[in-house]
Design a protein around this motif. Structure first.
Motif, PDB file in Angstrom:
ATOM      1  N   TYR A 161       6.479   9.714  -0.107  1.00 11.11           N
ATOM      2  CA  TYR A 161       5.654  10.618  -0.913  1.00 11.11           C
ATOM      3  C   TYR A 161       5.822  10.301  -2.397  1.00 11.11           C
ATOM      4  O   TYR A 161       6.927  10.366  -2.940  1.00 11.11           O
ATOM      5  N   TYR A 162       4.712   9.936  -3.050  1.00 10.50           N
ATOM      6  CA  TYR A 162       4.697   9.660  -4.480  1.00 10.50           C
ATOM      7  C   TYR A 162       3.607  10.477  -5.161  1.00 10.50           C
ATOM      8  O   TYR A 162       2.628  10.913  -4.528  1.00 10.50           O
ATOM      9  N   THR A 163       3.762  10.666  -6.473  1.00 15.50           N
ATOM     10  CA  THR A 163       2.717  11.277  -7.296  1.00 15.50           C
ATOM     11  C   THR A 163       2.585  10.453  -8.575  1.00 15.50           C
ATOM     12  O   THR A 163       3.305   9.473  -8.783  1.00 15.50           O
ATOM     13  N   HIS A 164       1.682  10.870  -9.450  1.00 17.60           N
ATOM     14  CA  HIS A 164       1.552  10.189 -10.744  1.00 17.60           C
ATOM     15  C   HIS A 164       2.855  10.235 -11.547  1.00 17.60           C
ATOM     16  O   HIS A 164       3.083   9.384 -12.415  1.00 17.60           O
ATOM     17  N   TYR A 165       3.709  11.215 -11.267  1.00 21.33           N
ATOM     18  CA  TYR A 165       5.001  11.257 -11.950  1.00 21.33           C
ATOM     19  C   TYR A 165       5.905  10.106 -11.513  1.00 21.33           C
ATOM     20  O   TYR A 165       6.844   9.728 -12.235  1.00 21.33           O
ATOM     21  N   SER A 166       5.651   9.546 -10.335  1.00 23.69           N
ATOM     22  CA  SER A 166       6.474   8.447  -9.843  1.00 23.69           C
ATOM     23  C   SER A 166       6.320   7.199 -10.708  1.00 23.69           C
ATOM     24  O   SER A 166       7.256   6.384 -10.786  1.00 23.69           O
ATOM     25  N   THR A 177       0.575  11.808 -16.515  1.00 27.36           N
ATOM     26  CA  THR A 177       1.224  10.552 -16.155  1.00 27.36           C
ATOM     27  C   THR A 177       2.022   9.924 -17.289  1.00 27.36           C
ATOM     28  O   THR A 177       2.796   8.997 -17.045  1.00 27.36           O
ATOM     29  N   ILE A 178       1.878  10.416 -18.523  1.00 23.47           N
ATOM     30  CA  ILE A 178       2.791   9.956 -19.571  1.00 23.47           C
ATOM     31  C   ILE A 178       3.565  11.114 -20.202  1.00 23.47           C
ATOM     32  O   ILE A 178       4.542  10.869 -20.907  1.00 23.47           O
ATOM     33  N   GLY A 179       3.144  12.364 -19.921  1.00 17.31           N
ATOM     34  CA  GLY A 179       3.828  13.509 -20.511  1.00 17.31           C
ATOM     35  C   GLY A 179       4.692  14.291 -19.547  1.00 17.31           C
ATOM     36  O   GLY A 179       5.435  15.186 -19.963  1.00 17.31           O
ATOM     37  N   GLY A 180       4.563  13.994 -18.243  1.00 13.44           N
ATOM     38  CA  GLY A 180       5.374  14.696 -17.260  1.00 13.44           C
ATOM     39  C   GLY A 180       4.909  16.097 -16.944  1.00 13.44           C
ATOM     40  O   GLY A 180       5.577  16.830 -16.209  1.00 13.44           O
ATOM     41  N   SER A 181       3.745  16.491 -17.465  1.00 12.20           N
ATOM     42  CA  SER A 181       3.168  17.805 -17.196  1.00 12.20           C
ATOM     43  C   SER A 181       1.697  17.773 -17.580  1.00 12.20           C
ATOM     44  O   SER A 181       1.290  16.985 -18.445  1.00 12.20           O
ATOM     45  N   LEU A 183       0.843  -1.190   0.000  1.00 13.61           N
ATOM     46  CA  LEU A 183       0.000   0.000   0.000  1.00 13.61           C
ATOM     47  C   LEU A 183       0.881   1.243   0.000  1.00 13.61           C
ATOM     48  O   LEU A 183       1.758   1.391   0.856  1.00 13.61           O
ATOM     49  N   LEU A 184       0.672   2.134  -0.966  1.00 14.43           N
ATOM     50  CA  LEU A 184       1.408   3.400  -1.047  1.00 14.43           C
ATOM     51  C   LEU A 184       0.518   4.467  -0.408  1.00 14.43           C
ATOM     52  O   LEU A 184      -0.341   5.052  -1.057  1.00 14.43           O
ATOM     53  N   SER A 185       0.724   4.704   0.880  1.00 14.81           N
ATOM     54  CA  SER A 185      -0.237   5.497   1.653  1.00 14.81           C
ATOM     55  C   SER A 185      -0.138   6.992   1.397  1.00 14.81           C
ATOM     56  O   SER A 185      -1.065   7.737   1.723  1.00 14.81           O
ATOM     57  N   GLN A 186       0.995   7.456   0.843  1.00 16.49           N
ATOM     58  CA  GLN A 186       1.173   8.889   0.575  1.00 16.49           C
ATOM     59  C   GLN A 186       1.343   9.117  -0.925  1.00 16.49           C
ATOM     60  O   GLN A 186       2.318   9.704  -1.382  1.00 16.49           O
ATOM     61  N   TYR A 187       0.373   8.636  -1.673  1.00 16.07           N
ATOM     62  CA  TYR A 187       0.369   8.747  -3.137  1.00 16.07           C
ATOM     63  C   TYR A 187      -0.613   9.856  -3.516  1.00 16.07           C
ATOM     64  O   TYR A 187      -1.756   9.858  -3.049  1.00 16.07           O
ATOM     65  N   PHE A 188      -0.164  10.798  -4.355  1.00 13.12           N
ATOM     66  CA  PHE A 188      -0.966  11.982  -4.638  1.00 13.12           C
ATOM     67  C   PHE A 188      -1.167  12.184  -6.140  1.00 13.12           C
ATOM     68  O   PHE A 188      -0.226  12.035  -6.929  1.00 13.12           O
ATOM     69  N   ALA A 189      -2.392  12.510  -6.502  1.00 10.56           N
ATOM     70  CA  ALA A 189      -2.645  13.029  -7.842  1.00 10.56           C
ATOM     71  C   ALA A 189      -1.989  14.395  -7.961  1.00 10.56           C
ATOM     72  O   ALA A 189      -1.629  15.015  -6.955  1.00 10.56           O
ATOM     73  N   VAL A 190      -1.849  14.889  -9.198  1.00  9.69           N
ATOM     74  CA  VAL A 190      -1.077  16.125  -9.384  1.00  9.69           C
ATOM     75  C   VAL A 190      -1.944  17.360  -9.557  1.00  9.69           C
ATOM     76  O   VAL A 190      -1.432  18.472  -9.487  1.00  9.69           O
ATOM     77  N   THR A 191      -3.262  17.172  -9.762  1.00 15.67           N
ATOM     78  CA  THR A 191      -4.134  18.334  -9.956  1.00 15.67           C
ATOM     79  C   THR A 191      -5.579  17.854 -10.017  1.00 15.67           C
ATOM     80  O   THR A 191      -5.888  16.701  -9.755  1.00 15.67           O
ATOM     81  N   HIS A 192      -6.475  18.738 -10.353  1.00 11.04           N
ATOM     82  CA  HIS A 192      -7.869  18.461 -10.694  1.00 11.04           C
ATOM     83  C   HIS A 192      -8.157  19.183 -12.004  1.00 11.04           C
ATOM     84  O   HIS A 192      -7.495  20.171 -12.324  1.00 11.04           O
ATOM     85  N   PRO A 193      -9.145  18.776 -12.807  1.00  7.78           N
ATOM     86  CA  PRO A 193      -9.976  17.573 -12.685  1.00  7.78           C
ATOM     87  C   PRO A 193      -9.261  16.353 -13.285  1.00  7.78           C
ATOM     88  O   PRO A 193      -8.029  16.268 -13.227  1.00  7.78           O
ATOM     89  N   SER A 194     -10.027  15.449 -13.943  1.00 11.20           N
ATOM     90  CA  SER A 194      -9.464  14.177 -14.391  1.00 11.20           C
ATOM     91  C   SER A 194      -8.396  14.320 -15.469  1.00 11.20           C
ATOM     92  O   SER A 194      -7.269  13.838 -15.317  1.00 11.20           O
ATOM     93  N   GLN A 195      -8.747  14.953 -16.587  1.00 10.24           N
ATOM     94  CA  GLN A 195      -7.915  14.896 -17.782  1.00 10.24           C
ATOM     95  C   GLN A 195      -6.466  15.317 -17.553  1.00 10.24           C
ATOM     96  O   GLN A 195      -5.549  14.631 -18.039  1.00 10.24           O
ATOM     97  N   PRO A 196      -6.205  16.404 -16.829  1.00 13.73           N
ATOM     98  CA  PRO A 196      -4.798  16.774 -16.658  1.00 13.73           C
ATOM     99  C   PRO A 196      -3.975  15.724 -15.932  1.00 13.73           C
ATOM    100  O   PRO A 196      -2.767  15.599 -16.171  1.00 13.73           O
ATOM    101  N   ASN A 197      -4.587  14.940 -15.056  1.00 16.16           N
ATOM    102  CA  ASN A 197      -3.849  13.866 -14.393  1.00 16.16           C
ATOM    103  C   ASN A 197      -3.453  12.787 -15.387  1.00 16.16           C
ATOM    104  O   ASN A 197      -2.327  12.275 -15.351  1.00 16.16           O
ATOM    105  N   TYR A 198      -4.365  12.427 -16.302  1.00 19.66           N
ATOM    106  CA  TYR A 198      -4.048  11.430 -17.321  1.00 19.66           C
ATOM    107  C   TYR A 198      -2.960  11.951 -18.257  1.00 19.66           C
ATOM    108  O   TYR A 198      -2.040  11.210 -18.627  1.00 19.66           O
ATOM    109  N   ALA A 199      -3.061  13.221 -18.641  1.00 20.23           N
ATOM    110  CA  ALA A 199      -2.031  13.799 -19.511  1.00 20.23           C
ATOM    111  C   ALA A 199      -0.672  13.798 -18.822  1.00 20.23           C
ATOM    112  O   ALA A 199       0.355  13.521 -19.441  1.00 20.23           O
TER     113      ALA A 199
END
Length: 389
Positions: free
Chosen positions: A295-300, A107-111, A89-105
């Protein structure tokens, strides 16, 4: 005006993530190994069986994303708890923003390029992605999108027969905003790459012929990912789809790492801590049921893949010294040193519309799309990729 006030105003201006609960889970196919008319697009046959590039910890990495759920909610749901007991379990895992689409963008584009909406955007072809790094490193890849009608489909949405309630009108099961590779012209505009953005009938063909690639991004449809339903619906999908696959060596052998996570929290008013768990044969049994509080994010997900296969980087969020920690399972094996950010030092990533970038009309960068940081040092040790133009 204070930052909390700005955040509250920005949140109020956007539709909040929510999950309806009126639908009950219905399997879209007889099993994850079976094609289904509910997916509309028939398989074009399996992918070629590519050579396997050995990684330092895993030889296959599979991301499966769900929608709009706070950590505490997922972590109290029986199926997600069961997964945590069989993985890390990665208990300190964070999305990078809101809403959905920018998080998907991201996680493979780095921004996420300042993006703060779910509208249709086409990110220019000179912008590199994980696809470039994987191909340069000889690592096969594909994305699997449930209910996408055809390979490489670039439409914004697709509706099909409502298999959950056949008496109802057609349902919009597919949304482009949850399909990371197709957001980028460097994938959608290249036929050989677009053909690797596949539907679940293709997935069945690929797993049955042992042709699954080494890097995969999997997006369930809009009910199965919990977006239009709730976390219990998503849990039922996992029991139907993922559980049989975890028991099948064509999907999960001793060198497979599976990440199950969420794009963002449901609430926009607190920081973006989402449930995430590492599963699969690459997780040693001694680590089953453990908690990694790094501490992790989608960039991890990017930096970890780069470290595992010795790849280059994009010189963006994937090399950010704060937000790109490598999963400890891999960092320990590769000698990568993570930062020890915790508690109040964790950045606020629930801020909405306040990040400058070419896709944010309030902060448009007059200089255009920013170049990667070519001086960045990535976890894989390879060079920073710079797209042509």
């Amino acid at each position: 005006m204070s930052l909390p006030t700005l955040v509250a105003l920005a949140a109020a201006a956007l539709p909040q993530a929510f999950a309806a609960s009126s639908q009950s889970f219905v399997p879209p196919a007889s099993s994850p190994f079976s094609a289904s008319v509910n997916y509309v697009g028939q398989s074009n046959g399996s992918l070629p069986i590519d050579p396997v590039k050995p990684g330092k910890v895993f030889d296959r990495f599979i991301q499966i994303w769900f929608e709009n759920t706070d950590f505490s909610v997922a972590n109290s749901t029986a199926e997600f708890r069961s997964l945590a007991e069989r993985g890390i379990l990665l208990s300190q895992y964070f999305a990078v923003t809101h809403p959905s689409q920018p998080n998907y963008a991201a996680t493979i584009g780095g921004s996420f390029w300042g993006l703060a909406d779910d509208n249709k955007h086409d990110i220019p072809s000179q912008i590199g992605t994980m696809v470039d790094l994987l191909e340069l490193g000889g690592v096969s890849w594909a994305a699997y999108q449930e209910n996408m009608p055809t390979d490489g489909f670039n439409g914004e949405t697709f509706s099909s027969v409502n298999y959950v309630d056949p008496t109802a009108a057609n349902y919009t099961y597919y949304q482009r905003k949850h399909n990371p590779p197709i957001l980028y012209d460097s994938v959608s505009g290249v036929p050989s790459r677009a053909a690797r953005v596949r539907n679940f009938n293709d997935f069945a063909a690929d797993v049955n012929t042992s042709a699954l690639p080494q890097w995969m991004f999997v997006t369930p449809n809009m009910v199965n990912d919990g977006h239009d339903t709730n976390v219990d619906f998503a849990a039922a999908f996992l029991r139907y789809w993922l559980e049989p696959l975890l028991a099948d060596p064509r999907f999960n052998d001793g060198r497979t790492l599976v990440l199950v996570t969420f794009d963002e929290t449901e609430s926009y008013l607190h920081n973006n801590n989402v449930f995430a768990v590492l599963l699969g044969g690459a997780v040693p049994e001694r680590l089953h049921g453990t908690v990694d509080s790094t501490y992790y994010t989608h960039y991890s997900a990017m930096s970890t893949v780069q470290a595992n296969w010795g790849l280059g980087s994009l010189g963006r969020g994937d090399t950010d010294p704060v937000m790109s920690n490598v999963y400890s399972l891999v960092a320990n094996a590769t000698g990568w040193k993570n930062n020890d950010i915790a508690g109040s030092s964790i950045p606020l990533t629930n801020l909405i519309g306040l990040t400058p970038g070419p896709l944010n009309p309030l902060f448009f960068l007059q200089t255009g799309w920013p170049a990667p940081n070519t001086s960045a040092v990535g976890a894989g040790g390879g060079p920073v990729f710079v797209g042509s133009g």
